[in-house]
Scaffold this active site. Structure first.
Site, PDB file in Angstrom:
ATOM      1  N   GLU A 159       0.832  -1.220   0.000  1.00 35.94           N
ATOM      2  CA  GLU A 159       0.000   0.000   0.000  1.00 35.94           C
ATOM      3  C   GLU A 159       0.856   1.256   0.000  1.00 35.94           C
ATOM      4  O   GLU A 159       0.508   2.252   0.604  1.00 35.94           O
ATOM      5  CB  GLU A 159      -0.943   0.030   1.217  1.00 35.94           C
ATOM      6  CG  GLU A 159      -1.914  -1.094   1.326  1.00 35.94           C
ATOM      7  CD  GLU A 159      -2.655  -1.350   0.044  1.00 35.94           C
ATOM      8  OE1 GLU A 159      -2.747  -0.428  -0.776  1.00 35.94           O
ATOM      9  OE2 GLU A 159      -3.106  -2.491  -0.146  1.00 35.94           O
TER      10      GLU A 159
HETATM   11  C1  LIG Z   1       2.624  -9.717   0.690  1.00 33.42           C
HETATM   12  C2  LIG Z   1       2.343  -8.674  -0.340  1.00 33.42           C
HETATM   13  C3  LIG Z   1       1.036  -8.362  -0.658  1.00 33.42           C
HETATM   14  C4  LIG Z   1       0.766  -7.416  -1.654  1.00 33.42           C
HETATM   15  N1  LIG Z   1      -0.535  -7.187  -2.033  1.00 33.42           N
HETATM   16  C5  LIG Z   1      -0.766  -6.447  -3.148  1.00 33.42           C
HETATM   17  C6  LIG Z   1      -2.085  -6.359  -3.703  1.00 33.42           C
HETATM   18  O1  LIG Z   1      -3.045  -6.898  -3.159  1.00 33.42           O
HETATM   19  N2  LIG Z   1      -2.234  -5.668  -4.873  1.00 33.42           N
HETATM   20  C7  LIG Z   1      -1.196  -5.051  -5.508  1.00 33.42           C
HETATM   21  O2  LIG Z   1      -1.417  -4.460  -6.544  1.00 33.42           O
HETATM   22  N3  LIG Z   1       0.046  -5.098  -4.987  1.00 33.42           N
HETATM   23  C8  LIG Z   1       0.285  -5.782  -3.843  1.00 33.42           C
HETATM   24  N4  LIG Z   1       1.567  -5.866  -3.331  1.00 33.42           N
HETATM   25  C9  LIG Z   1       2.636  -5.113  -3.983  1.00 33.42           C
HETATM   26  C10 LIG Z   1       3.120  -3.943  -3.144  1.00 33.42           C
HETATM   27  O3  LIG Z   1       2.116  -2.958  -3.040  1.00 33.42           O
HETATM   28  C11 LIG Z   1       4.417  -3.410  -3.758  1.00 33.42           C
HETATM   29  O4  LIG Z   1       5.400  -4.413  -3.541  1.00 33.42           O
HETATM   30  C12 LIG Z   1       4.841  -2.090  -3.185  1.00 33.42           C
HETATM   31  O5  LIG Z   1       3.955  -1.088  -3.582  1.00 33.42           O
HETATM   32  C13 LIG Z   1       6.241  -1.676  -3.585  1.00 33.42           C
HETATM   33  O6  LIG Z   1       6.453  -1.834  -4.957  1.00 33.42           O
HETATM   34  P1  LIG Z   1       7.734  -2.651  -5.490  1.00 33.42           P
HETATM   35  O7  LIG Z   1       7.789  -3.923  -4.726  1.00 33.42           O
HETATM   36  O8  LIG Z   1       7.650  -2.734  -6.956  1.00 33.42           O
HETATM   37  O9  LIG Z   1       8.959  -1.777  -5.043  1.00 33.42           O
HETATM   38  P2  LIG Z   1       9.654  -0.596  -5.896  1.00 33.42           P
HETATM   39  O10 LIG Z   1       8.604   0.280  -6.434  1.00 33.42           O
HETATM   40  O11 LIG Z   1      10.605  -1.205  -6.841  1.00 33.42           O
HETATM   41  O12 LIG Z   1      10.446   0.171  -4.747  1.00 33.42           O
HETATM   42  C14 LIG Z   1      11.696  -0.282  -4.226  1.00 33.42           C
HETATM   43  C15 LIG Z   1      12.206   0.725  -3.193  1.00 33.42           C
HETATM   44  O13 LIG Z   1      12.436   1.987  -3.837  1.00 33.42           O
HETATM   45  C16 LIG Z   1      11.712   3.024  -3.178  1.00 33.42           C
HETATM   46  N5  LIG Z   1      11.247   3.958  -4.210  1.00 33.42           N
HETATM   47  C17 LIG Z   1      10.652   3.670  -5.381  1.00 33.42           C
HETATM   48  N6  LIG Z   1      10.379   4.795  -6.066  1.00 33.42           N
HETATM   49  C18 LIG Z   1      10.796   5.815  -5.315  1.00 33.42           C
HETATM   50  C19 LIG Z   1      10.790   7.237  -5.462  1.00 33.42           C
HETATM   51  N7  LIG Z   1      10.263   7.831  -6.537  1.00 33.42           N
HETATM   52  N8  LIG Z   1      11.311   8.003  -4.465  1.00 33.42           N
HETATM   53  C20 LIG Z   1      11.816   7.431  -3.361  1.00 33.42           C
HETATM   54  N9  LIG Z   1      11.857   6.094  -3.164  1.00 33.42           N
HETATM   55  C21 LIG Z   1      11.352   5.301  -4.122  1.00 33.42           C
HETATM   56  C22 LIG Z   1      10.591   2.324  -2.443  1.00 33.42           C
HETATM   57  O14 LIG Z   1      10.156   3.079  -1.315  1.00 33.42           O
HETATM   58  C23 LIG Z   1      11.242   1.013  -2.050  1.00 33.42           C
HETATM   59  O15 LIG Z   1      11.945   1.180  -0.855  1.00 33.42           O
HETATM   60  C24 LIG Z   1       1.846  -6.759  -2.300  1.00 33.42           C
HETATM   61  C25 LIG Z   1       3.152  -7.052  -1.954  1.00 33.42           C
HETATM   62  C26 LIG Z   1       3.418  -8.013  -1.009  1.00 33.42           C
HETATM   63  C27 LIG Z   1       4.855  -8.346  -0.699  1.00 33.42           C
END
Ligand SMILES: Cc1cc2nc3c(=O)[nH]c(=O)nc-3n(C[C@H](O)[C@H](O)[C@H](O)COP(=O)(O)OP(=O)(O)OC[C@H]3O[C@@H](n4cnc5c(N)ncnc54)[C@H](O)[C@@H]3O)c2cc1C
Length: 606
Positions: A444
């Site tokens: 989220e």
């Molecule tokens: C158990 C679990 C349940 C989930 N449930 C859902 C669900 O129901 N539906 C759904 O759609 N998704 C779901 N997710 C996905 C989750 O919402 C994402 O993993 C999360 O939003 C982060 O995205 P990412 O993993 O691609 O990380 P990335 O976007 O790759 O981010 C990696 C890191 O970089 C940082 N970062 C990225 N961009 C920036 C920026 N512009 N400025 C500063 N810092 C930045 C982030 O804060 C993070 O620390 C789930 C994930 C898990 C693990």
């Protein structure tokens, strides 16, 4: 694990003595039914369901986990029966519209229910929780036909919902979404793409699953401006209110993960699946924000609930476990050693947990009143009202989500620490709470993204500091009322000083950010944590003031309860709030301190 007991005394104190919920409910157009007796009965029933049905499945659900069998997810033993009980109790429709089968009670009651259920069994509560977000999106952005078809069975709990945003290449940056939506002659769309990490993506609890999916139409512009929102059901509705033929939706994989093992996290494949657009083309992100805001407040609960659960069990353990003697002399001479309760460092950990659980709950109950007004704005079709409370809630949402999940996770770690080495052993269940809570700062929107949303969007861009000015005015008005009370005076002064400092920090950042483009990102985390500490301090002042009043006038709670509130407030102001100053100092450090090191100079051997 020992036990879970719903904290009804604290809940009643907040409802009746801190926030005057009875008057608040009577001021709402959908609040007449929420009389004190009704609220009491609902929360009492909810507590029983949580203590007797949900909590007993918490540890076994973790051990068994979900399984993928012949392409379908099976939840752990007992989950299906618990969900049936949940549905039979009418819990899903508690705060939903009457015309679709709900009980039309204020949104805050739903949040109180969610907190108790989430504390007793977070992984279970995710199934109805995700569904709630999908329901809110359909209620606000779906057309009447979509609401009749989908919202009604979802409100009954027969069908559940999901949120399908994330794809392998993007989670935060949803502008990169690739899932395709091809229009058909009958006005529907064919959806093709892969979504990953989808919570409740598949399970055996409900008859149908309604996926809310972000996708792009063929001519859509690049980035977030070209994203639309679609309903893609697992089974196509048969026109009689039931699930019909299978749609082109399948589970590609079930994730193996650190915690929340009883919550199914799925890779979802959409192969030419029938989809139906929600809202306008290319306005998907705006619609999705409704979902995300609901989900973010829902996730903020994951800071409070596990802190409460971990605290209850750490406290029971600290009273039983004996180790050495208190530094100030033997306290239990008849015993071989004094209990952990007599060691100041153990008390530091327990009091931190208590301050986070109770302070966090107060923050949620405070913000929930804004949510109630916002929902009423929608019911009354009063756009000014919607805007006013959406703005207020929009400012608080990233603080609640970001700060409470960070502090909640810390609190669960402290609970494990109170158990010493036994905390690391599965049998006691303390490590499960830590594992289950770790996700809260990630999904989220990560804490980093909440921080950017708060400082960059809500504070600097949208309101030029106005959001902080409005909120701190509320704080100052409250603090001034308590300057004549000798117990409350020092805390009220602190709140007045913090109100000034918060505005000053905002102004400084605004000025610096004009020249230093990286400053917002560099300062955001500290600004978020600072804001959280200050908001929680404001809540501790309000709780302390209510406790003082309860003591003076003989309130509903015991004297011991009120005195404990005052002692915890003192602990918070003296021992936790000073961390806000560290964040204040750090946020003004120039962005060079983060940006000057070249990428290639981070390491030299690899
Ligand atoms: C158990 C679990 C349940 C989930 N449930 C859902 C669900 O129901 N539906 C759904 O759609 N998704 C779901 N997710 C996905 C989750 O919402 C994402 O993993 C999360 O939003 C982060 O995205 P990412 O993993 O691609 O990380 P990335 O976007 O790759 O981010 C990696 C890191 O970089 C940082 N970062 C990225 N961009 C920036 C920026 N512009 N400025 C500063 N810092 C930045 C982030 O804060 C993070 O620390 C789930 C994930 C898990 C693990």
């Amino acid at each position: 694990m020992a036990s879970y007991k719903a904290p009804l005394t604290d809940v009643n104190f907040l409802l009746n003595e801190v926030f005057d919920y009875p008057s608040h409910y009577q001021s709402l157009s959908n609040g007449a039914e929420a009389t004190p007796d009704m609220v009491d009965a609902i929360l009492g029933e909810c507590a029983k369901f949580c203590e007797n049905t949900l909590f007993p499945l918490y540890q076994s659900g973790d051990q068994e986990g979900c399984k993928l069998v012949d392409g379908e997810v099976k939840t752990p033993a007992g989950y299906k029966e618990a969900y049936e009980e949940y549905v039979a109790g009418g819990w899903q429709g508690l705060s939903s519209l009457e015309e679709y089968g709900g009980q039309n009670l204020p949104a805050s009651l739903g949040l109180m229910k969610q907190e108790m259920m989430g504390t007793a069994n977070w992984p279970f509560s995710m199934y109805p929780g995700l569904s709630m977000g999908a329901m809110n999106t359909l209620q606000l952005h779906g057309d009447e036909d979509q609401r009749q078809t989908y919202l009604t069975p979802m409100t009954e709990g027969r069908w559940t919902g999901t949120m399908c945003l994330t794809e392998p290449q993007c989670g935060t940056d949803l502008g990169q979404v690739r899932t395709k939506a091809v229009p058909q002659e009958d006005g529907s769309y064919r959806i093709t793409g892969t979504k990953i990490f989808i919570s409740s993506g598949d399970h055996d609890l409900a008859e149908n699953i309604v996926h809310i999916v972000l996708a792009r139409t063929p001519e859509a512009p690049k980035g977030t401006k070209g994203i639309s929102l679609f309903i893609v059901p697992k089974y196509l509705p048969d026109g009689k209110g039931n699930a019909g033929e299978a749609n082109g939706v399948s589970v590609g994989a079930l994730e193996e993960k650190m915690g929340i093992k009883a919550s199914a996290t799925c890779t979802m494949n959409f192969d030419d699946a029938n989809g139906y657009m929600v809202g306008e083309e290319n306005k998907g992100m705006e619609c999705m924000f409704t979902f995300m805001n609901t989900a973010r407040i829902g996730t903020a609960i994951q800071g409070v609930g596990p802190a409460e659960l971990s605290y209850q069990n750490a406290l029971a353990y600290a009273k039983e476990r004996r180790s050495m003697r208190a530094l100030s002399g033997k306290k239990e001479p008849e015993q071989v050693a004094d209990s952990l309760m007599y060691h100041a460092d153990v008390r530091r950990m327990l009091l931190t947990q208590k301050a986070v659980a109770e302070g966090g709950r107060a923050m949620l109950y405070d913000a929930a009143q804004y949510a109630d007004h916002m929902v009423c704005g929608h019911l009354e079709e009063d756009t000014k009202k919607i805007q006013k409370y959406d703005d207020k809630l929009g400012f608080l949402t990233p603080i609640l989500k970001g700060f409470l999940t960070e502090k909640g996770y810390e609190a669960t770690n402290l609970g494990m620490q109170v158990f010493g080495g036994h905390g690391y052993i599965k049998e006691h269940g303390m490590e499960q709470i830590v594992r289950d809570t770790r996700i809260a700062t990630l999904y989220e929107g990560t804490t980093g993204i909440q921080a950017l949303d708060l400082l960059g969007r809500k504070v600097l861009m949208m309101t030029q500091g106005g959001a902080v000015r409005d909120f701190t005015l509320r704080m100052s008005n409250e603090a001034r009322k308590h300057l004549t009370d000798s117990t409350l005076r020092p805390w009220a002064w602190q709140i007045l000083k913090l109100a000034t400092q918060w505005n000053w920090l905002t102004f400084r950042l605004m000025v610096i950010a004009r020249k230093d483009r990286d400053m917002v990102s560099a300062a955001a985390h500290d600004f978020l944590m600072y804001s959280g500490y200050v908001y929680m301090a404001f809540m501790w002042l309000r709780m302390a003031a209510a406790a003082r009043q309860g003591l003076a006038e003989g309130g509903d709670q015991s004297e011991d309860f009120y005195n404990a509130k005052l002692a915890t407030a003192e602990f918070y102001f003296e021992r936790m709030l000073p961390q806000a100053q560290g964040h204040a100092d750090s946020m003004l450090s120039p962005s060079d301190t983060l940006m000057q090191l070249g990428n290639e100079a981070f390491a030299f051997d690899y």
